[in-house]
Design an enzyme around this catalytic site. Structure first.
Site, PDB file in Angstrom:
ATOM      1  N   ASP A  67       0.814  -1.219   0.000  1.00 25.94           N
ATOM      2  CA  ASP A  67       0.000   0.000   0.000  1.00 25.94           C
ATOM      3  C   ASP A  67       0.849   1.271   0.000  1.00 25.94           C
ATOM      4  O   ASP A  67       0.315   2.381  -0.059  1.00 25.94           O
ATOM      5  CB  ASP A  67      -0.993   0.001   1.178  1.00 25.94           C
ATOM      6  CG  ASP A  67      -0.319  -0.166   2.521  1.00 25.94           C
ATOM      7  OD1 ASP A  67       0.595  -1.001   2.621  1.00 25.94           O
ATOM      8  OD2 ASP A  67      -0.702   0.540   3.476  1.00 25.94           O
ATOM      9  N   HIS A 142       8.355   0.016  12.496  1.00 27.91           N
ATOM     10  CA  HIS A 142       7.167  -0.619  11.939  1.00 27.91           C
ATOM     11  C   HIS A 142       7.401  -2.128  11.924  1.00 27.91           C
ATOM     12  O   HIS A 142       8.439  -2.596  12.396  1.00 27.91           O
ATOM     13  CB  HIS A 142       6.931  -0.051  10.523  1.00 27.91           C
ATOM     14  CG  HIS A 142       5.591  -0.377   9.954  1.00 27.91           C
ATOM     15  ND1 HIS A 142       4.430  -0.316  10.694  1.00 27.91           N
ATOM     16  CD2 HIS A 142       5.218  -0.761   8.706  1.00 27.91           C
ATOM     17  CE1 HIS A 142       3.411  -0.658   9.923  1.00 27.91           C
ATOM     18  NE2 HIS A 142       3.866  -0.940   8.715  1.00 27.91           N
TER      19      HIS A 142
HETATM   20 ZN   LIG Z   1       0.623   1.800   5.607  1.00 29.65          ZN
END
Ligand SMILES: [Zn+2]
Length: 309
Positions: A67, A142
């Site tokens: 994404d 992340h």
């Molecule tokens: Zn994202």
């Protein structure tokens, strides 16, 4: 410098919604364009925004999640169909080189321009000789290797003081341009050397925009973003989903605000909202309770920095 703005082309996380496309933010600075992340559909949003595909352009990918990066392929192909000639610079974490190489081979589209792909590390990743900005990277936190970026306008010389020049015996004309570009000149009236620091104010610090990409808030990022004029930060969740934020290595709006306060930025812009929020006003309220100078990004929103000094 009149043209300095951020355009938000995609502000949703993970899946697009009717109103929000996948991650993509563009900095337009004079004739240059810097793109931060390029989710699927970014090129269509770029066309809707009237962006040119032929300008000097660099693309900075925060991490190799679909994404955030899949839109790159379509954008590259369209740039070719528009017969782009200037090289395209792409920066991203490990995997970016192979991603572009193999997809380009498999899809077999021709390119009318050169694509220069670089793997980023923390530090300055882009500082073009003819470019008026540089970009620095820092590791974020992340679920995969990821980077945050700061777009940094290069420092500008101080303001020119015409009265000082005149009083030192330098008349308006080519000698003023020499002084403005940092060269000493000889006064035709006094015969004395006049140096630029006698007629220029203090150098003006370049404006800075931080882009977090997908991340948990960290101490390292707070210091990386310190003093940014604008901070664009992961705001996937609201307070009620703070557990999801931890589990999925994202931030809540409140956490983004806490980091903005710690980093002492001037303006916080929340983005990358979970598709579960049809309306993000509650998230903005939660963030503003910590850091009042907060707004929410939406697709095709333009934030103008040209008035910011
Ligand atoms: Zn994202």
């Amino acid at each position: 410098m009149s043209d300095f703005r951020i355009r938000f082309l995609g502000t949703s996380s993970a899946v697009p919604t009717r109103e929000r496309g996948l991650s993509c933010s563009v900095v337009q600075y004079g004739n240059e364009v810097a793109i931060f992340d390029c989710g699927e559909g970014s090129q269509r949003s770029a066309i809707a925004a009237g962006l040119s595909f032929s300008k000097d352009c660099s693309i900075f990918v925060t991490h190799m999640h679909g994404d955030h990066v899949v839109g790159l392929l379509g954008l590259m192909q369209t740039m070719s169909l528009y017969r782009r000639e200037r090289p395209l610079y792409v920066f991203g974490p490990k995997g970016i080189v192979e991603f572009i190489k193999y997809n380009h081979e498999i899809l077999g589209f021709g390119l009318t321009y050169e694509v220069r792909v670089s793997v980023v590390r923390s530090g300055v990743v882009f500082d073009g000789e003819h470019s008026k900005y540089r970009v620095r990277a820092e590791r974020s936190l992340h679920s995969v290797l990821s980077y945050a970026y700061v777009f940094e306008e290069k420092d500008k010389p101080g303001r020119f003081d015409p009265r000082a020049a005149l009083s030192l015996g330098v008349p308006e004309g080519p000698l003023w341009s020499r002084l403005q570009s940092g060269h000493a000149v000889r006064s035709p009236r006094t015969g004395r050397i006049v140096s630029p620091d006698q007629v220029l104010g203090r150098p003006r610090r370049g404006r800075r925009i931080g882009f977090s990409g997908d991340t948990r808030p960290t101490k390292k990022l707070a210091s990386f973003f310190r003093g940014c004029d604008v901070l664009v930060f992961d705001s996937t969740y609201g307070d009620q989903n703070s557990v999801n934020a931890k589990e999925n290595f994202h931030s809540t709006a409140r956490e983004a605000a806490e980091l903005a306060r710690e980093a002492n930025v001037k303006q916080l812009i929340l983005t990358h909202f979970s598709a579960r929020y049809k309306n993000v006003s509650a998230l903005v309220r939660q963030a503003r309770s910590v850091f009042p100078k907060t707004i929410a990004a939406k697709d095709q929103m333009v934030y103008d920095l040209s008035e910011l000094s």
